[in-house]
Design a protein around this motif. Structure first.
Motif, short mmCIF file in Angstrom:
data_model
loop_
_atom_site.label_atom_id
_atom_site.label_comp_id
_atom_site.label_asym_id
_atom_site.label_seq_id
_atom_site.Cartn_x
_atom_site.Cartn_y
_atom_site.Cartn_z
N THR A 75 2.71 -3.49 8.46
CA THR A 75 4.13 -3.21 8.69
C THR A 75 4.50 -2.00 7.85
OG1 THR A 75 4.57 -5.53 9.05
CG2 THR A 75 6.47 -4.15 8.51
N VAL A 76 4.91 -0.94 8.52
CA VAL A 76 5.33 0.26 7.77
C VAL A 76 6.77 0.02 7.32
CG1 VAL A 76 5.80 2.73 7.90
CG2 VAL A 76 3.75 1.78 9.00
N GLU A 77 6.92 -0.05 6.00
CA GLU A 77 8.22 -0.43 5.44
C GLU A 77 9.12 0.79 5.26
OE1 GLU A 77 8.23 -4.08 2.48
OE2 GLU A 77 8.19 -2.15 1.46
N GLU A 100 8.69 14.35 4.85
CA GLU A 100 8.11 13.01 4.76
C GLU A 100 6.71 13.09 4.18
OE1 GLU A 100 9.25 12.89 8.65
OE2 GLU A 100 10.68 11.24 8.40
N ARG A 101 6.47 12.38 3.09
CA ARG A 101 5.19 12.52 2.38
C ARG A 101 4.57 11.23 1.87
NH1 ARG A 101 3.96 17.66 0.71
NH2 ARG A 101 1.93 16.75 0.41
N ILE A 102 5.35 10.13 1.87
CA ILE A 102 4.81 8.89 1.28
C ILE A 102 4.99 7.74 2.27
CG2 ILE A 102 4.96 7.27 -0.67
CD1 ILE A 102 4.48 10.04 -1.76
N LEU A 103 3.93 7.02 2.52
CA LEU A 103 4.00 5.84 3.39
C LEU A 103 3.91 4.59 2.53
CD1 LEU A 103 3.00 5.02 6.73
CD2 LEU A 103 1.38 3.98 5.16
N ILE A 104 4.82 3.66 2.78
CA ILE A 104 4.77 2.37 2.07
C ILE A 104 4.60 1.30 3.14
CG2 ILE A 104 5.98 0.76 0.55
CD1 ILE A 104 7.49 3.17 -0.60
N LEU A 112 0.88 -1.17 0.00
CA LEU A 112 0.00 0.00 0.00
C LEU A 112 0.92 1.21 0.00
CD1 LEU A 112 -2.93 1.10 0.48
CD2 LEU A 112 -2.47 0.90 2.91
N MET A 113 0.71 2.13 -0.94
CA MET A 113 1.56 3.33 -1.00
C MET A 113 0.66 4.55 -0.99
SD MET A 113 4.48 2.36 -3.76
CE MET A 113 5.44 0.85 -3.58
N LEU A 114 0.89 5.42 0.01
CA LEU A 114 -0.01 6.55 0.21
C LEU A 114 0.74 7.85 0.34
CD1 LEU A 114 -2.17 5.04 3.10
CD2 LEU A 114 -2.66 4.99 0.64
N GLU A 115 0.20 8.88 -0.27
CA GLU A 115 0.72 10.21 0.01
C GLU A 115 -0.02 10.76 1.23
OE1 GLU A 115 0.99 12.85 -3.39
OE2 GLU A 115 0.68 14.58 -2.08
N PHE A 116 0.64 11.60 2.02
CA PHE A 116 -0.04 12.27 3.13
C PHE A 116 0.50 13.68 3.24
CE2 PHE A 116 3.46 9.72 4.84
CZ PHE A 116 4.20 10.69 5.50
N THR A 144 0.32 0.98 11.86
CA THR A 144 0.96 -0.02 12.73
C THR A 144 -0.11 -0.61 13.65
OG1 THR A 144 2.97 1.27 12.61
CG2 THR A 144 2.88 -0.40 14.33
N ASN A 145 -0.93 0.25 14.24
CA ASN A 145 -1.98 -0.24 15.16
C ASN A 145 -3.00 -1.13 14.44
OD1 ASN A 145 -0.77 1.08 17.23
ND2 ASN A 145 -2.06 2.92 17.08
N ALA A 146 -3.16 -0.89 13.14
CA ALA A 146 -4.12 -1.71 12.39
C ALA A 146 -3.46 -2.98 11.86
CB ALA A 146 -4.71 -0.89 11.25
#
Ligand SMILES: C[S@@+](CC[C@H](N)C(=O)[O-])C[C@H]1O[C@@H](n2cnc3c(N)ncnc32)[C@H](O)[C@@H]1O
Length: 285
Positions: free
Chosen positions: A264-266, A276-280, A242-246, A259-261
């Motif tokens: 694994t945040v890679e 910091e703008r993208i979560l994978i 899953l790759m998300l911008e925030f 993480t709580n859900a």
């Protein structure tokens, strides 16, 4: 009036109206009117503008002075090196989202199983879906958006890039309209992430011209991340991502939420300005 006169006068005018980078804006509008690359203006400073050219330019400069975005005025913008049609029905693609697209096609290139499938949640102009398809020739992208009018623009962009065979659109509310039999290698999303009350404080170009549906992330801006954290896994393959911008400053809350859900945040990737703008994330270990 010459090219140089027009640049100087219009730059002063836009500057008084509070437009950022006024000279660049004038040069881009003038280049659009004269149908020449911006750099060529510099070789044509002494060229006189005809009355029709001046009339057209004045209209466009007035629109920009009213804070209409340049991309709406010229009707298109560049994303990942490709041109996309834009108007008031879609978010103007942003440079930081190019990073998300790059992460997406780099990940797809590592997969040995092909063809691959991607879900683009909240596709807007279709920029992410189409750029990923263009860069990943064995990938099919399913793109969903709740806005029918955004999908009109996205479909025009798919035709513009000849990607109709591999990019499919679906209108509706997020996962509710995603075919439950599909399991994706990758879900990408640049969801709305502005807290509702902050929208009124944004620059007029954003506040008055980007669709509210593309901005409003609920009271704390995190509504769509909660949804993606809760429901994304059911639509992903085990080895999927899953790759998300925030938004700026949301990193801590979003990482904790995933993480709580049980994700694994890679990686949390930074944009070109070091923020910091993208979560994978992957579904878990
Ligand atoms: C921030 S924009 C991103 C557009 C495009 N992906 C980009 O990066 O330029 C978010 C998009 O999500 C769409 N959207 C909002 N709520 C939605 C929902 N419940 N289901 C699907 N799409 C939604 C909006 O219409 C908008 O096009």
């Amino acid at each position: 009036m010459t090219v140089l006169d027009v640049i100087q006068r219009s730059t002063d005018f836009l500057s008084r109206k509070g437009v950022e980078s006024p000279r660049l804006q004038v040069e881009l509008l003038l280049a659009h009117v004269l149908q020449m690359p911006r750099m060529k203006l510099y070789l044509n400073f002494d060229r006189a503008l005809s009355e029709p050219e001046l009339d057209t330019l004045r209209t466009l400069i007035r629109r920009r002075a009213e804070r209409e975005p340049l991309q709406h005025i010229v009707g298109s913008t560049s994303f990942c090196g490709f041109e996309f049609t834009v108007n008031r029905d879609v978010l103007i693609p942003r440079p930081e989202t190019e990073l998300l697209a790059e992460q997406a096609w780099s990940f797809l290139a590592t997969l040995t199983d092909s063809p691959t499938t991607v879900l683009d949640f909240g596709t807007g102009s279709g920029c992410l879906a189409i750029a990923i398809a263009l860069k990943s020739p064995t990938t099919t992208v399913h793109a969903v958006d709740i806005s029918e009018s955004a999908l009109v623009v996205a479909r025009a962009n798919v035709l513009r890039h000849g990607m109709g065979e591999r990019v499919h659109f679906c209108a509706g509310d997020g996962f509710k309209v995603v075919d439950p039999s599909l399991s994706f290698d990758l879900i990408v999303s640049n969801p709305p992430y502005i807290p509702s009350a902050e929208i009124a404080t944004l620059e007029p170009e954003v506040r008055d011209f980007d669709p509210r549906l593309a901005l409003d992330g609920g009271t704390d801006g995190l509504e769509f991340y909660r949804l993606l954290a809760a429901q994304g896994r059911a639509h992903l393959k085990t080895a999927g991502r899953l790759m998300l911008e925030f938004g700026e400053g949301q990193q801590g809350e979003i990482s904790a939420l995933f993480t709580n859900a049980g994700w694994t945040v890679e990686t949390v990737a930074k944009d070109y300005t070091g923020r910091e703008r993208i979560l994978i994330a992957r579904p878990g270990d």
